[in-house]
Design a protein around this motif. Structure first.
Motif, PDB file in Angstrom:
ATOM      1  N   VAL A   1       0.839  -1.203   0.000  1.00 52.59           N
ATOM      2  CA  VAL A   1       0.000   0.000   0.000  1.00 52.59           C
ATOM      3  C   VAL A   1       0.871   1.249   0.000  1.00 52.59           C
ATOM      4  N   GLU A   2       0.307   2.344  -0.526  1.00 54.63           N
ATOM      5  CA  GLU A   2       0.996   3.630  -0.459  1.00 54.63           C
ATOM      6  C   GLU A   2       0.803   4.266   0.907  1.00 54.63           C
ATOM      7  N   ASN A   3      -0.379   4.072   1.476  1.00 54.76           N
ATOM      8  CA  ASN A   3      -0.699   4.611   2.793  1.00 54.76           C
ATOM      9  C   ASN A   3      -1.372   3.527   3.620  1.00 54.76           C
ATOM     10  N   ILE A   4      -1.168   3.590   4.924  1.00 53.95           N
ATOM     11  CA  ILE A   4      -1.813   2.643   5.824  1.00 53.95           C
ATOM     12  C   ILE A   4      -3.301   2.977   5.869  1.00 53.95           C
ATOM     13  N   PRO A   5      -4.169   2.002   5.635  1.00 46.11           N
ATOM     14  CA  PRO A   5      -5.604   2.292   5.675  1.00 46.11           C
ATOM     15  C   PRO A   5      -6.069   2.608   7.104  1.00 46.11           C
ATOM     16  N   ALA A   6      -7.138   3.380   7.198  1.00 43.58           N
ATOM     17  CA  ALA A   6      -7.694   3.747   8.501  1.00 43.58           C
ATOM     18  C   ALA A   6      -8.250   2.524   9.219  1.00 43.58           C
ATOM     19  N   SER A   7      -8.773   1.592   8.469  1.00 45.36           N
ATOM     20  CA  SER A   7      -9.346   0.375   9.034  1.00 45.36           C
ATOM     21  C   SER A   7      -8.611  -0.824   8.440  1.00 45.36           C
TER      22      SER A   7
END
Length: 146
Positions: A12-18
């Motif tokens: 992933v490019e960013n860690i997901p919120a969930s």
């Protein structure tokens, strides 16, 4: 939640919120991996990537993580190895082993492993390739300032 027997990887490019259960999120741009604890407790486990923290290998199909994941700061104190996406449960550590592993890890990060003669025989026996890591807070601070 139930105990996980394997983890799928997701770059992933960013860690997901969930976070989804059973998924190891790998964010190379942030040199971080994160997943929900494999014991099923629902806590997030952050594993920073660096020469002195965790490393992962990707064989084109699955991910392996080294060293083991020791969730010593969590109430569950889970300890497992991720090899080829499969969870291999490792033995629980005593409080003394956790303290010893953390001390050894700190010395390693400072570059003093091997130069300290104060490491007891017990510590040398209990700290192995699956040494636990410092607290989540300490790892994040180290990641941000290293």
């Amino acid at each position: 939640m139930t105990r996980a027997s394997q983890l799928k990887h997701r770059f992933v490019e960013n860690i997901p919120a969930s976070l989804d259960s059973g998924v190891l999120y790998i964010a190379p741009d942030y040199a971080t991996m994160i997943h929900l604890c494999c014991c099923g407790c629902g806590n997030e486990v952050v594993t920073p990537l660096s020469r002195k923290d965790w490393k992962f290998t990707f064989d084109g199909e699955s991910v392996s993580v080294h060293p083991s994941v020791g969730s010593w700061s969590l109430p569950c104190k889970s300890h497992y190895i991720i090899k080829g996406g499969v969870i291999r449960w490792a033995g629980q550590w005593t409080d003394a082993q956790i303290k010893s592993g953390r001390q050894r890890d700190l010395m390693s990060k400072r570059g003093t492993v091997g130069s300290q003669k104060s490491i007891s025989e017990f510590e040398q026996k209990t700290v192995n390739e699956h040494a636990p890591k410092p607290s989540l807070y300490r790892r994040l601070i180290d990641l941000l300032f290293s």
